[in-house]
Design a protein around this motif. Structure first.
Motif, PDB file in Angstrom:
ATOM      1  N   TRP A  30      21.713  17.789 -12.265  1.00  0.00           N
ATOM      2  CA  TRP A  30      21.697  19.254 -12.217  1.00  0.00           C
ATOM      3  C   TRP A  30      22.542  19.778 -11.065  1.00  0.00           C
ATOM      4  O   TRP A  30      23.066  20.894 -11.136  1.00  0.00           O
ATOM      5  N   TYR A  31      22.688  18.989 -10.013  1.00  0.00           N
ATOM      6  CA  TYR A  31      23.525  19.426  -8.892  1.00  0.00           C
ATOM      7  C   TYR A  31      25.000  19.429  -9.303  1.00  0.00           C
ATOM      8  O   TYR A  31      25.736  20.383  -8.978  1.00  0.00           O
ATOM      9  N   ALA A  32      25.424  18.391  -9.999  1.00  0.00           N
ATOM     10  CA  ALA A  32      26.809  18.368 -10.482  1.00  0.00           C
ATOM     11  C   ALA A  32      27.055  19.467 -11.508  1.00  0.00           C
ATOM     12  O   ALA A  32      28.109  20.131 -11.494  1.00  0.00           O
ATOM     13  N   GLN A  33      26.067  19.696 -12.367  1.00  0.00           N
ATOM     14  CA  GLN A  33      26.221  20.739 -13.379  1.00  0.00           C
ATOM     15  C   GLN A  33      26.222  22.120 -12.739  1.00  0.00           C
ATOM     16  O   GLN A  33      26.994  23.003 -13.132  1.00  0.00           O
ATOM     17  N   SER A  34      25.366  22.319 -11.740  1.00  0.00           N
ATOM     18  CA  SER A  34      25.337  23.599 -11.041  1.00  0.00           C
ATOM     19  C   SER A  34      26.630  23.828 -10.264  1.00  0.00           C
ATOM     20  O   SER A  34      27.150  24.954 -10.213  1.00  0.00           O
ATOM     21  N   TRP A  35      27.171  22.760  -9.669  1.00  0.00           N
ATOM     22  CA  TRP A  35      28.430  22.874  -8.920  1.00  0.00           C
ATOM     23  C   TRP A  35      29.566  23.324  -9.839  1.00  0.00           C
ATOM     24  O   TRP A  35      30.400  24.141  -9.463  1.00  0.00           O
ATOM     25  N   LEU A  61      20.241  30.262 -18.414  1.00  0.00           N
ATOM     26  CA  LEU A  61      20.620  29.024 -17.737  1.00  0.00           C
ATOM     27  C   LEU A  61      19.390  28.147 -17.534  1.00  0.00           C
ATOM     28  O   LEU A  61      18.261  28.645 -17.464  1.00  0.00           O
ATOM     29  N   ALA A  62      19.630  26.874 -17.430  1.00  0.00           N
ATOM     30  CA  ALA A  62      18.532  25.946 -17.135  1.00  0.00           C
ATOM     31  C   ALA A  62      17.999  26.214 -15.729  1.00  0.00           C
ATOM     32  O   ALA A  62      18.775  26.366 -14.776  1.00  0.00           O
ATOM     33  N   SER A  63      16.689  26.275 -15.614  1.00  0.00           N
ATOM     34  CA  SER A  63      16.097  26.583 -14.310  1.00  0.00           C
ATOM     35  C   SER A  63      16.413  25.509 -13.280  1.00  0.00           C
ATOM     36  O   SER A  63      16.455  25.785 -12.079  1.00  0.00           O
ATOM     37  N   GLN A  64      16.636  24.269 -13.748  1.00  0.00           N
ATOM     38  CA  GLN A  64      16.982  23.205 -12.804  1.00  0.00           C
ATOM     39  C   GLN A  64      18.320  23.472 -12.123  1.00  0.00           C
ATOM     40  O   GLN A  64      18.501  23.157 -10.951  1.00  0.00           O
ATOM     41  N   GLU A  65      19.257  24.075 -12.846  1.00  0.00           N
ATOM     42  CA  GLU A  65      20.545  24.420 -12.248  1.00  0.00           C
ATOM     43  C   GLU A  65      20.359  25.456 -11.144  1.00  0.00           C
ATOM     44  O   GLU A  65      20.959  25.364 -10.065  1.00  0.00           O
ATOM     45  N   ILE A  66      19.549  26.463 -11.421  1.00  0.00           N
ATOM     46  CA  ILE A  66      19.310  27.521 -10.433  1.00  0.00           C
ATOM     47  C   ILE A  66      18.602  26.938  -9.211  1.00  0.00           C
ATOM     48  O   ILE A  66      18.926  27.274  -8.062  1.00  0.00           O
ATOM     49  N   ASN A  67      17.632  26.049  -9.450  1.00  0.00           N
ATOM     50  CA  ASN A  67      16.934  25.426  -8.325  1.00  0.00           C
ATOM     51  C   ASN A  67      17.876  24.546  -7.512  1.00  0.00           C
ATOM     52  O   ASN A  67      17.774  24.491  -6.277  1.00  0.00           O
ATOM     53  N   ALA A  68      18.796  23.858  -8.175  1.00  0.00           N
ATOM     54  CA  ALA A  68      19.780  23.047  -7.453  1.00  0.00           C
ATOM     55  C   ALA A  68      20.665  23.939  -6.575  1.00  0.00           C
ATOM     56  O   ALA A  68      20.976  23.586  -5.426  1.00  0.00           O
ATOM     57  N   MET A  69      21.058  25.079  -7.114  1.00  0.00           N
ATOM     58  CA  MET A  69      21.857  26.018  -6.335  1.00  0.00           C
ATOM     59  C   MET A  69      21.058  26.552  -5.143  1.00  0.00           C
ATOM     60  O   MET A  69      21.595  26.728  -4.036  1.00  0.00           O
ATOM     61  N   VAL A  92      10.783  23.896  -5.129  1.00  0.00           N
ATOM     62  CA  VAL A  92      12.166  24.094  -5.562  1.00  0.00           C
ATOM     63  C   VAL A  92      12.918  22.767  -5.596  1.00  0.00           C
ATOM     64  O   VAL A  92      13.693  22.486  -6.524  1.00  0.00           O
ATOM     65  N   LEU A  93      12.707  21.932  -4.574  1.00  0.00           N
ATOM     66  CA  LEU A  93      13.402  20.647  -4.515  1.00  0.00           C
ATOM     67  C   LEU A  93      13.017  19.745  -5.681  1.00  0.00           C
ATOM     68  O   LEU A  93      13.885  19.133  -6.329  1.00  0.00           O
ATOM     69  N   LEU A  94      11.725  19.660  -5.968  1.00  0.00           N
ATOM     70  CA  LEU A  94      11.279  18.817  -7.078  1.00  0.00           C
ATOM     71  C   LEU A  94      11.775  19.364  -8.414  1.00  0.00           C
ATOM     72  O   LEU A  94      12.152  18.595  -9.306  1.00  0.00           O
ATOM     73  N   ALA A  95      11.788  20.712  -8.537  1.00  0.00           N
ATOM     74  CA  ALA A  95      12.261  21.298  -9.791  1.00  0.00           C
ATOM     75  C   ALA A  95      13.746  21.038 -10.011  1.00  0.00           C
ATOM     76  O   ALA A  95      14.204  20.959 -11.157  1.00  0.00           O
ATOM     77  N   SER A  96      14.500  20.893  -8.920  1.00  0.00           N
ATOM     78  CA  SER A  96      15.933  20.616  -9.069  1.00  0.00           C
ATOM     79  C   SER A  96      16.213  19.166  -9.402  1.00  0.00           C
ATOM     80  O   SER A  96      17.335  18.823  -9.771  1.00  0.00           O
ATOM     81  N   LEU A  97      15.212  18.306  -9.261  1.00  0.00           N
ATOM     82  CA  LEU A  97      15.401  16.877  -9.502  1.00  0.00           C
ATOM     83  C   LEU A  97      14.748  16.395 -10.795  1.00  0.00           C
ATOM     84  O   LEU A  97      14.856  15.212 -11.123  1.00  0.00           O
ATOM     85  N   THR A  98      14.061  17.284 -11.484  1.00  0.00           N
ATOM     86  CA  THR A  98      13.381  16.857 -12.701  1.00  0.00           C
ATOM     87  C   THR A  98      14.346  16.831 -13.877  1.00  0.00           C
ATOM     88  O   THR A  98      15.189  17.716 -14.029  1.00  0.00           O
ATOM     89  N   ALA A  99      14.230  15.797 -14.700  1.00  0.00           N
ATOM     90  CA  ALA A  99      15.105  15.679 -15.863  1.00  0.00           C
ATOM     91  C   ALA A  99      14.710  16.641 -16.965  1.00  0.00           C
ATOM     92  O   ALA A  99      15.552  17.183 -17.677  1.00  0.00           O
TER      93      ALA A  99
END
Length: 296
Positions: A73-78, A255-263, A51-58
């Protein structure tokens, strides 16, 4: 002759195992236990790392490791999920549940620890029911009651349903802490002229601070992770972090899966911080030791 005796004694001492140490025995049960434990820990760490790596991938790509890393993705998810408001709502619900729970659980635990009356064991058994039965068995009737009271999609409704498992849990945590306090301390205070209120506030209160911290922090951890009860009565304006995470996972195609993983990472970090705080104030082995001493 004396030298021979001393030499023999030294040899015997050298062959004896050190005091306080037990010889290590390798058994099949121990191997299965440790193997299962390490397998569980390894699987858990693998899931968290994924999950952590998926939230950091471009950009999603084949393979385990992303080609490029980013934190956007963290800023976008926020911004997308309004994580700030979700955290505020989660904290408000947690603090309200903990406050009401401790106010109710402390006198209840004191009565159950100090008094013996008919039906005491049955009452303790009833307190265990919300901890062992599936949550959905009482979540649906509770949600129906909340909707009839028109408390759905309100903080009051969420707090109300979370109190049902929280109060019995806190009572069970506090009982061993009350039982370890010698009743003669209370009797001595009353002999000196202290009223029941002064005994409870000035004598028992300070002695029960570790128990109150333990019950409060553990209750907060349970409320933050409580999904079923909160999900059934919450709405768009009263979602907690775990409920919003479920809603985001349902919309995985939109939604982009990276956003969900960041959340998900934010939720995991929140829970991890609470668990570390809980372990700072609560030692599970000491609680178990108190429980064993109180049962003697």
């Amino acid at each position: 002759m004396t030298d021979v005796a001393v030499t023999s004694a030294e040899e015997n001492t050298a062959t004896l195992p050190e005091a306080g140490r037990r010889p290590i025995r390798h058994t099949l049960t121990g191997a299965i236990t440790w193997g299962g434990l390490w397998l569980f820990v390894g699987g858990l760490l693998l899931a968290v790392a994924t999950v952590l790596l998926a939230s950091l991938t471009a950009q999603l790509a084949e393979g385990w490791l992303p080609r490029t890393y980013t934190t956007r993705w963290y800023a976008q998810s926020w911004a997308t999920f309004d994580l700030g408001q979700l955290l505020v709502t989660t904290v408000e619900v947690g603090v309200a549940v903990v406050a009401v729970t401790l106010v109710v659980a402390l006198p209840t635990a004191y009565v159950l620890a100090r008094l013996t009356f008919p039906g005491r064991k049955l009452l303790l058994l009833l307190f265990l029911v919300p901890q062992v039965v599936p949550v959905m068995t009482y979540a649906v009737p509770l949600a129906t009651l909340v909707y009839r009271l028109r408390l759905n999609d309100t903080l009051a409704g969420i707090v109300l349903v979370n109190l049902v498992p929280a109060i019995p849990f806190a009572v069970l945590v506090l009982i061993p802490f009350v039982e370890q306090i010698d009743p003669r301390v209370e009797q001595a205070a009353r002999v000196c002229g202290a009223t029941n209120r002064r005994v409870f506030v000035h004598i028992l209160g300070p002695l029960l601070v570790p128990g109150l911290l333990a019950a409060g922090v553990l209750t907060l951890v349970r409320v933050v992770g409580q999904f079923e009860l909160t999900f059934l009565v919450s709405g768009p304006d009263s979602q907690t972090l775990v409920v919003a995470l479920y809603g985001a996972a349902v919309q995985a195609g939109e939604l982009a899966s990276q956003e969900i993983n960041a959340m998900a990472v934010v939720y995991m970090l929140t829970t991890l911080v609470l668990l570390l705080v809980a372990l700072r104030f609560v030692d599970p082995t000491s609680v178990a030791a108190r429980d064993r001493r109180s049962g003697r």
